[in-house]
Motif scaffolding. Structure first.
Motif, PDB file in Angstrom:
ATOM      1  N   THR A 224     -21.267 -24.259  47.480  1.00  0.00           N
ATOM      2  CA  THR A 224     -22.667 -23.831  47.495  1.00  0.00           C
ATOM      3  C   THR A 224     -23.007 -23.032  46.248  1.00  0.00           C
ATOM      4  OG1 THR A 224     -22.661 -23.771  49.924  1.00  0.00           O
ATOM      5  CG2 THR A 224     -24.393 -22.534  48.799  1.00  0.00           C
ATOM      6  N   ALA A 225     -22.095 -22.153  45.835  1.00  0.00           N
ATOM      7  CA  ALA A 225     -22.321 -21.343  44.632  1.00  0.00           C
ATOM      8  C   ALA A 225     -22.414 -22.233  43.387  1.00  0.00           C
ATOM      9  CB  ALA A 225     -21.201 -20.323  44.479  1.00  0.00           C
ATOM     10  N   ILE A 226     -21.564 -23.253  43.301  1.00  0.00           N
ATOM     11  CA  ILE A 226     -21.601 -24.146  42.141  1.00  0.00           C
ATOM     12  C   ILE A 226     -22.910 -24.922  42.110  1.00  0.00           C
ATOM     13  CG2 ILE A 226     -20.520 -26.149  41.060  1.00  0.00           C
ATOM     14  CD1 ILE A 226     -17.859 -25.209  42.258  1.00  0.00           C
ATOM     15  N   LEU A 227     -23.330 -25.444  43.256  1.00  0.00           N
ATOM     16  CA  LEU A 227     -24.554 -26.236  43.309  1.00  0.00           C
ATOM     17  C   LEU A 227     -25.788 -25.405  42.998  1.00  0.00           C
ATOM     18  CD1 LEU A 227     -23.862 -28.439  46.476  1.00  0.00           C
ATOM     19  CD2 LEU A 227     -23.679 -29.108  44.075  1.00  0.00           C
ATOM     20  N   ASN A 228     -25.690 -24.120  43.202  1.00  0.00           N
ATOM     21  CA  ASN A 228     -26.824 -23.233  42.917  1.00  0.00           C
ATOM     22  C   ASN A 228     -26.653 -22.491  41.593  1.00  0.00           C
ATOM     23  OD1 ASN A 228     -28.729 -23.249  45.389  1.00  0.00           O
ATOM     24  ND2 ASN A 228     -26.687 -23.094  46.301  1.00  0.00           N
ATOM     25  N   ASN A 229     -25.710 -22.960  40.761  1.00  0.00           N
ATOM     26  CA  ASN A 229     -25.495 -22.412  39.408  1.00  0.00           C
ATOM     27  C   ASN A 229     -25.229 -20.907  39.435  1.00  0.00           C
ATOM     28  OD1 ASN A 229     -25.251 -22.491  36.617  1.00  0.00           O
ATOM     29  ND2 ASN A 229     -27.449 -22.163  36.277  1.00  0.00           N
TER      30      ASN A 229
ATOM     31  N   SER B 165     -15.093 -31.694  41.602  1.00  0.00           N
ATOM     32  CA  SER B 165     -16.024 -32.549  40.869  1.00  0.00           C
ATOM     33  C   SER B 165     -17.352 -31.838  40.614  1.00  0.00           C
ATOM     34  CB  SER B 165     -16.247 -33.860  41.616  1.00  0.00           C
ATOM     35  OG  SER B 165     -16.645 -33.635  42.955  1.00  0.00           O
ATOM     36  N   ALA B 166     -17.799 -31.006  41.548  1.00  0.00           N
ATOM     37  CA  ALA B 166     -19.011 -30.217  41.295  1.00  0.00           C
ATOM     38  C   ALA B 166     -18.781 -29.253  40.141  1.00  0.00           C
ATOM     39  CB  ALA B 166     -19.406 -29.450  42.556  1.00  0.00           C
ATOM     40  N   ALA B 167     -17.592 -28.643  40.099  1.00  0.00           N
ATOM     41  CA  ALA B 167     -17.255 -27.769  38.973  1.00  0.00           C
ATOM     42  C   ALA B 167     -17.235 -28.550  37.667  1.00  0.00           C
ATOM     43  CB  ALA B 167     -15.898 -27.110  39.220  1.00  0.00           C
ATOM     44  N   LEU B 168     -16.751 -29.804  37.711  1.00  0.00           N
ATOM     45  CA  LEU B 168     -16.751 -30.654  36.523  1.00  0.00           C
ATOM     46  C   LEU B 168     -18.165 -30.895  36.022  1.00  0.00           C
ATOM     47  CD1 LEU B 168     -15.430 -32.698  34.549  1.00  0.00           C
ATOM     48  CD2 LEU B 168     -15.625 -34.418  36.360  1.00  0.00           C
TER      49      LEU B 168
ATOM     50  N   GLY C  75     -26.689 -27.118  38.187  1.00  0.00           N
ATOM     51  CA  GLY C  75     -26.660 -27.477  39.598  1.00  0.00           C
ATOM     52  C   GLY C  75     -26.928 -28.958  39.815  1.00  0.00           C
ATOM     53  N   ALA C  76     -27.842 -29.538  39.017  1.00  0.00           N
ATOM     54  CA  ALA C  76     -28.142 -30.955  39.139  1.00  0.00           C
ATOM     55  C   ALA C  76     -26.933 -31.795  38.749  1.00  0.00           C
ATOM     56  CB  ALA C  76     -29.338 -31.314  38.257  1.00  0.00           C
ATOM     57  N   PHE C  77     -26.295 -31.455  37.655  1.00  0.00           N
ATOM     58  CA  PHE C  77     -25.125 -32.208  37.201  1.00  0.00           C
ATOM     59  C   PHE C  77     -23.941 -32.000  38.141  1.00  0.00           C
ATOM     60  CE2 PHE C  77     -27.712 -32.905  33.631  1.00  0.00           C
ATOM     61  CZ  PHE C  77     -27.141 -33.902  32.858  1.00  0.00           C
ATOM     62  N   ALA C  78     -23.845 -30.824  38.738  1.00  0.00           N
ATOM     63  CA  ALA C  78     -22.776 -30.576  39.713  1.00  0.00           C
ATOM     64  C   ALA C  78     -22.946 -31.462  40.942  1.00  0.00           C
ATOM     65  CB  ALA C  78     -22.777 -29.100  40.124  1.00  0.00           C
TER      66      ALA C  78
ATOM     67  N   GLY D 198     -20.957 -36.383  44.046  1.00  0.00           N
ATOM     68  CA  GLY D 198     -21.034 -37.673  44.705  1.00  0.00           C
ATOM     69  C   GLY D 198     -20.313 -38.763  43.941  1.00  0.00           C
ATOM     70  N   ALA D 199     -20.335 -38.687  42.604  1.00  0.00           N
ATOM     71  CA  ALA D 199     -19.794 -39.774  41.786  1.00  0.00           C
ATOM     72  C   ALA D 199     -18.276 -39.833  41.812  1.00  0.00           C
ATOM     73  CB  ALA D 199     -20.284 -39.630  40.343  1.00  0.00           C
ATOM     74  N   VAL D 200     -17.603 -38.695  41.699  1.00  0.00           N
ATOM     75  CA  VAL D 200     -16.145 -38.713  41.617  1.00  0.00           C
ATOM     76  C   VAL D 200     -15.532 -39.230  42.912  1.00  0.00           C
ATOM     77  CG1 VAL D 200     -14.068 -37.307  41.353  1.00  0.00           C
ATOM     78  CG2 VAL D 200     -16.046 -36.891  39.886  1.00  0.00           C
ATOM     79  N   PHE D 201     -15.977 -38.683  44.042  1.00  0.00           N
ATOM     80  CA  PHE D 201     -15.377 -39.139  45.294  1.00  0.00           C
ATOM     81  C   PHE D 201     -15.821 -40.555  45.626  1.00  0.00           C
ATOM     82  CE2 PHE D 201     -14.337 -39.492  49.719  1.00  0.00           C
ATOM     83  CZ  PHE D 201     -13.118 -38.828  49.789  1.00  0.00           C
TER      84      PHE D 201
END
Length: 621
Positions: A328-333, A371-374, A393-396, A401-404
């Motif tokens: 959640t923290a990663i997605l919210n930058n 992957s979100a961290a990536l 957050g958008a790129f995370a 979704g893309a990696v998995f």
């Protein structure tokens, strides 16, 4: 005599039906299998059971969620509480290294003396049950899997609860299918319903759960499975909302996806995500191979892997536990670049060491975190070096979704999954682009996915491409033979045998229609019938009508090859006479195995034979 009968066959015959006037002039009608009304009632029954399974999976997800919270509080905070919290804030010091080892040892004992099916992240095991065990899962797996996962995660395992819940839900569905009198196909649907309900109840993403079950478990898209799947996922999500609240697992604020200006950078991210998916899959199975080389009993492997996890967790506490708060923290930058890099590297490292050791836990959440961290780190690096203004957050979210999706070859599932998390339509375009690019890269470098590699090593093949069956689009009239020689009913077996011995080209088929003086169809005789008749009467005096079969299984020119092939299989015959619907005694053709294969040949030609294009035509002028 029965035409073309094969002894010791496991296929079942179905009762004949004359509802369409198929009987006539001594000719039987269609062998259709279950009548449509019965099939509808069966689907209704499966749908009711799916609703019950959905409710059960929702309760299991809630119970496992609380059980993980209990074990986490007991292990890291010495409190009896079901509150879900991260082990990151513990103050145990070096004891953090020991706690995962204890959990790993317990899981190893459970796998050794309970069931080895609890090892791994659950989805390949459910796939294996579908492939080789007719969708049957042992009852003890439904009990041991969630308990072992709760212990592994509660003692710091870097896993998610979704994989075990998917397997447990699938186990419940399989058990329900074993309780009732059901076909293997119906049991497979119930297994998939339980798995989908488990995912829906975990993440509150019912649409993605349905697609996941279709892509990874069912390998079909039919009403008989789609309707129960939707019912199960809807009920499970409703249970989630009632017990855990209406919100998503990850609270994501609105972000700017930068469409269309950021599209070139999404293309680059797709390439990176595809390579990351390939690298992660290969690393995971390489670690598994190294554990298999250890000179110790596999009961100790989870404890050894947990020791590596504990050492990593001592220095980077964020890798411990499920990590939903970190995602959640990663997605919210909310994390800096340094923290993202630490999560990216060490969460992935902790995951492959732990999961590669054969412990129990889900794969989705930890891969989502890495992957979100990536994706977030990618955006931050570009912002600081190139001067872009990308939203981390958008790129995370897109990378998550893309990696998995690429690693599991369930790309459509995780496009929908990421969209359901944000419910922001602006996320759809970058999600689609990045996910399919990543999937293309993964397909280029690997033949299997992170889900199917384990099965491939056991000699199982998973065909994950979806295409319509060519037999369901080609009519009998398109491939049937029309130049079939008939045999008069007055001919003797000896006369027919003499023609066969002289290699009469008109009798090149295996079976021949028997007709009367008015050229009306009366029966069929095969080479086998001729041999049996000669054994009974060496002189061959009996007529071909007596030696052959007068009870026929027929097909019609306007029937699909799929229906005709089903008749062949159900009745253990290798050929069908094609008759007119208006006059079943009037033969219009002959359909053998070669006619069925002709449809396959047509599809192969469409796939591989290149036809001249306009450019070629202009070049010749």
């Amino acid at each position: 005599m029965t035409e073309g009968q094969e002894p010791n066959s496991n296929l079942h015959s179905f009762p004949a039906s004359n509802a369409d006037g198929g009987r006539g002039a001594g000719v039987t009608g269609l062998i259709e299998g279950p009548i449509p009304t019965a099939a509808k009632f069966r689907m209704l029954l499966v749908s009711f059971l799916a609703a019950a399974i959905g409710a059960g999976a929702g309760l299991i997800a809630w119970a496992l969620y609380n059980l993980i919270g209990l074990f986490t509080n007991l292990a890291f905070y010495h409190q009896f509480s079901f509150r879900f919290r991260s082990p990151e804030a513990n103050t145990l010091g070096l004891w953090v290294v020991i706690i995962p080892v204890v959990g790993g040892l317990i899981v190893g004992v459970m796998a050794k003396y309970g069931s080895s099916k609890i090892r791994g992240h659950g989805i390949p095991e459910a796939m294996e049950a579908v492939l080789i065990n007719r969708s049957r899962i042992e009852p003890k797996v439904a009990i041991l899997k969630p308990i072992s996962a709760a212990i592994a995660i509660g003692t710091g395992g870097p896993f998610g609860a979704e994989g075990p819940i998917i397997q447990t839900g699938g186990s419940v569905g399989s058990l329900v299918g074993q309780v009732f009198h059901m076909t293997a196909a119906e049991r497979k649907v119930l297994l998939a319903c339980g798995a989908a309900a488990g995912m829906a109840a975990t993440f509150n993403t019912p649409i993605a759960a349905v697609v996941l079950a279709i892509e990874l478990l069912l390998f079909e898209f039919k009403s008989r499975s789609f309707i129960p799947l939707v019912i199960a996922s809807t009920i499970a999500t409703s249970v989630h909302i009632e017990l855990m609240g209406p919100g998503q697992m990850f609270k994501v604020t609105a972000v700017d996806f930068g469409i269309p200006s950021a599209l070139p950078w999404y293309v680059v991210l797709g390439l990176i995500c595809g390579l990351a998916a390939v690298g992660f899959s290969k690393l995971l199975y390489w670690v598994e191979d190294q554990f298999e080389k250890l000179p110790v009993d596999d009961m100790w492997w989870p404890a050894i892997g947990a020791l590596g996890l504990g050492i990593i967790g001592y220095f980077v506490p964020r890798v411990l536990g499920v990590g939903y708060d970190t995602i959640t923290a990663i997605l919210n930058n909310q994390l800096l670049l340094k923290a993202l890099i630490l999560v990216l590297v060490f969460k992935a490292l902790a995951l492959v060491i732990s999961l590669g050791s054969g412990t129990s836990g889900g794969l989705l959440a930890p891969m989502f975190m890495s992957s979100a961290a990536l994706g977030g780190a990618f955006a931050l690096v570009l912002n600081s070096t190139v001067g872009t203004h990308l939203a981390p957050g958008a790129f995370a979210l897109v990378a998550m979704g893309a990696v998995f999706g690429a690693a599991s070859r369930a790309t459509f599932t995780f496009i929908i999954f990421a969209f359901e998390i944000t419910r922001d339509y602006n996320s759809v375009l970058p999600l689609m682009l990045v996910c399919v690019i990543a999937d293309g890269i993964a397909m280029f470098f690997t033949q299997t996915s992170i889900m199917t590699e384990k099965l491939a090593r056991r000699g199982l093949h998973i065909h994950q491409d979806y295409e319509p069956d060519v037999l369901q689009s080609v009519f009998v009239s398109e491939t049937m033979a029309t130049d079939i020689s008939t045999i008069p009913e007055t001919m003797t077996v000896a006369e027919l045998a003499q023609r066969l011995a002289s290699h009469d080209r008109q009798l090149r088929h295996y079976a021949w229609p028997i007709v009367d003086a008015a050229d009306k169809l009366k029966g069929i005789i095969t080479r086998g019938d001729v041999m049996r008749a000669l054994e009974q009467d060496p002189a061959g005096a009996m007529t071909v009508r007596t030696a052959g079969s007068t009870t026929l299984i027929v097909t019609y020119p306007d029937e699909l090859l799929y229906t005709a092939a089903e008749k062949m299989l159900h009745n253990k015959v290798g050929r069908l006479l094609v008759v007119s619907r208006t006059d079943p005694s009037q033969m219009v053709g002959y359909l053998g195995r070669s006619g069925i294969m002709a449809a396959r040949l047509k599809r192969l030609e469409e796939e591989h034979v290149r036809e001249p294009g306009w450019i070629n035509r202009f070049a010749r002028r």
